[in-house]
Scaffold this motif. Structure first.
Motif, PDB file in Angstrom:
ATOM      1  N   GLU A  34       0.815  -1.213   0.000  1.00 52.92           N
ATOM      2  CA  GLU A  34       0.000   0.000   0.000  1.00 52.92           C
ATOM      3  C   GLU A  34       0.846   1.260   0.000  1.00 52.92           C
ATOM      4  O   GLU A  34       0.436   2.296  -0.523  1.00 52.92           O
ATOM      5  N   ASP A  35       2.038   1.183   0.597  1.00 51.37           N
ATOM      6  CA  ASP A  35       2.907   2.365   0.644  1.00 51.37           C
ATOM      7  C   ASP A  35       3.688   2.576  -0.643  1.00 51.37           C
ATOM      8  O   ASP A  35       4.461   3.523  -0.752  1.00 51.37           O
ATOM      9  N   GLY A  36       3.498   1.692  -1.637  1.00 53.17           N
ATOM     10  CA  GLY A  36       4.148   1.856  -2.936  1.00 53.17           C
ATOM     11  C   GLY A  36       5.322   0.936  -3.174  1.00 53.17           C
ATOM     12  O   GLY A  36       5.791   0.804  -4.315  1.00 53.17           O
ATOM     13  N   GLU A  65      -0.751   5.644 -11.669  1.00 50.42           N
ATOM     14  CA  GLU A  65      -0.861   5.976 -10.250  1.00 50.42           C
ATOM     15  C   GLU A  65      -0.034   5.023  -9.391  1.00 50.42           C
ATOM     16  O   GLU A  65       0.646   5.446  -8.449  1.00 50.42           O
ATOM     17  N   ARG A  69       3.307   5.951  -7.062  1.00 51.94           N
ATOM     18  CA  ARG A  69       3.446   5.583  -5.643  1.00 51.94           C
ATOM     19  C   ARG A  69       4.776   4.885  -5.391  1.00 51.94           C
ATOM     20  O   ARG A  69       5.380   5.044  -4.320  1.00 51.94           O
ATOM     21  N   GLU A  72       7.348   7.604  -5.261  1.00 56.02           N
ATOM     22  CA  GLU A  72       7.185   8.375  -4.029  1.00 56.02           C
ATOM     23  C   GLU A  72       7.724   7.607  -2.821  1.00 56.02           C
ATOM     24  O   GLU A  72       8.221   8.222  -1.865  1.00 56.02           O
ATOM     25  N   TRP A  73       7.643   6.268  -2.867  1.00 56.92           N
ATOM     26  CA  TRP A  73       8.258   5.471  -1.802  1.00 56.92           C
ATOM     27  C   TRP A  73       9.764   5.748  -1.749  1.00 56.92           C
ATOM     28  O   TRP A  73      10.337   5.940  -0.668  1.00 56.92           O
TER      29      TRP A  73
END
Length: 357
Positions: A34-36, A65, A69, A72-73
Motif C-alpha cells: 500500500e505504501d508503494g 498511479e 506511488r 514516491e516510496w
C-alpha cells in the motif's frame, strides 16, 4: 483494475495476449504494498533497482498511479546522502537487511522518473522528484574514479568500494543520461554530469581493464549496449561476439557460462538490447523462447530454468522478471515512453567520450 482492453498494446505474437498481459500486470499490482513498495515477491526483499524496473513496467501498462506511488516510496525513504540501502525486507523501510548502498541501484531512479514523465507528461511529478534524482546522482558521482568508471558501492560504514562493475556502470551510464534529460526539461543545466557521462562512456568503450573481470556473466556482454554506451556497428559487433556463448536456442539466455541455467530477466533485457540495435526479429525470438518460464496461474515468471536437469530454479516468481518482460514487449510494440528511454531518444550524450583521457 487492469483488464485485457487496457493491455492491448502489450500484445506480442507468441509472447503475450492482452489477457495474459493483464494477468501479469494484476500480479505486479498484487505484490505492491500500500505504501508503494514493490519487493521481489511478498516475503522477500526490495532493492531500489528492481523496484524501479517493476514500476516502469506498470507505467508501460498504463498503471500510472501505482508507478507514481513506487517513486514516491523512494523519495520518502532516501537517505540523507542521496542513497538507498541495498535491501529492505519485504519493502519495509524499517527492516533494512543490507546497509550497503550500490551506485547502480541508486542511479536507476532517474531512468524510472524520466520514463514516468514521458508516459504521463506530468510536470508536477517531475518537479517533485527532481530533488530526489539530483541527490541520488550526486551520491553516485562521488564514487566516480579518475578513469571515468564508477565505484561499485559504499559499505554500511560509509567506506567507498572503488572497484567498478561493467554491468553496473553501463546501467549508471543510462541513468545519468536520463538525469540529464530531466535537468534539460527543467532548464537546469548540469555540466558536471555531462563530463561524468562522457568519461564513463569512454571507460566502458575503450578501457575494459578498469572493470572487474565478470566476463562469464551475460549481463557484462549485453549491458554496454542496453545502457547506450555502445551503439551502431560497435553494438552489433558486441552482440555477435557473445551470441553463441550465451544464447541457448529455444530456451533463453544463460546468466553465467558455463552453467546450464537460463534466466528470464537476462533474456528480456537482451531482447531490449536487440531491439535498440534494430534487431526486432531476434528480440521477438528471445522473448518467445522464455515463455516456458511463465506461470499461467499467477501471470508472473520464474527467475530461471536449469536445462540439464529440467527444473525451475530458484522456485521464485519475481516482479523484476515480469517487469523486464513487459518492458521488452512494450518496446517491440512501439510504446512511446519505453522506446524513447531505451532507444536513446532525447537522451543527452554528454562530452564526446573520445575526448576524455
Amino acid at each position: 483494475m487492469t483488464s485485457p482492453e487496457r493491455t492491448e498494446h502489450l500484445v506480442l505474437p507468441g509472447v503475450l495476449t492482452a489477457r495474459q498481459a493483464a494477468a501479469t500486470v494484476r500480479a505486479l499490482l498484487a505484490v505492491q504494498r500500500e505504501d508503494g513498495a514493490i519487493p521481489w515477491f511478498r516475503g522477500h526483499h526490495l532493492d531500489p533497482w528492481d523496484h524501479t524496473e517493476a514500476a516502469m513496467a506498470l507505467d508501460a501498462a498504463g498503471e500510472h498511479e501505482a508507478a507514481a506511488r513506487a517513486y514516491e516510496w523512494l523519495a520518502r525513504h532516501q537517505n540523507p546522502d542521496g542513497s538507498w540501502y541495498a535491501a529492505y525486507a519485504d519493502g519495509d523501510p524499517d527492516a533494512v537487511t543490507d546497509r550497503g548502498s550500490e551506485t547502480n541501484f541508486c542511479a536507476y531512479i532517474a531512468v524510472g522518473v524520466w520514463h514516468h514523465y514521458l508516459a504521463t507528461g506530468d510536470d508536477t511529478f517531475l518537479d517533485r522528484m527532481w530533488p530526489t534524482v539530483r541527490a541520488a546522482v550526486e551520491f553516485v558521482l562521488e564514487l566516480q574514479q579518475p578513469g571515468g568508471q564508477i565505484g561499485w558501492k559504499r559499505e554500511a560504514d560509509g567506506t567507498p568500494v572503488t572497484d567498478a562493475l561493467l554491468t553496473g556502470c553501463s546501467s549508471v551510464h543510462h541513468a545519468l543520461r536520463c538525469a540529464l534529460a530531466i535537468a534539460e526539461q527543467r532548464e537546469e543545466p548540469q555540466p558536471d554530469w555531462e563530463l561524468a557521462v562522457g568519461a564513463l562512456r569512454h571507460a566502458i568503450r575503450r578501457h575494459p581493464e578498469r572493470f572487474l573481470d565478470k566476463d562469464r556473466y551475460s549481463m557484462d556482454w549485453y549491458y554496454p549496449v542496453l545502457g547506450g554506451a555502445l551503439t551502431g556497428a560497435e553494438a552489433k559487433s558486441r552482440i555477435e561476439e557473445g551470441w553463441e556463448r550465451f544464447v541457448v536456442p529455444g530456451l533463453g539466455v544463460r546468466c553465467v557460462v558455463p552453467n546450464p541455467w537460463v534466466t528470464g530477466g537476462e533474456s528480456a533485457e537482451l531482447a531490449l538490447a536487440l531491439w535498440a540495435t534494430g534487431e526486432s526479429d531476434r528480440a521477438l525470438e528471445i522473448l518467445q523462447s522464455i515463455q516456458h518460464l511463465r506461470d499461467p496461474e499467477s501471470g508472473l515468471y520464474w527467475t530461471g530454468y536449469v536445462f540439464d536437469d529440467g527444473v525451475i530454479w530458484p522456485e521464485e516468481l519475481t516482479t523484476w522478471t515480469a517487469g523486464s518482460v513487459l518492458l521488452a514487449v512494450a518496446a517491440l510494440g512501439g510504446d512511446e515512453a519505453t522506446c524513447a528511454v531505451f532507444g536513446g531518444e532525447r537522451l543527452p550524450t554528454g562530452l564526446d567520450p573520445d575526448c576524455c583521457a
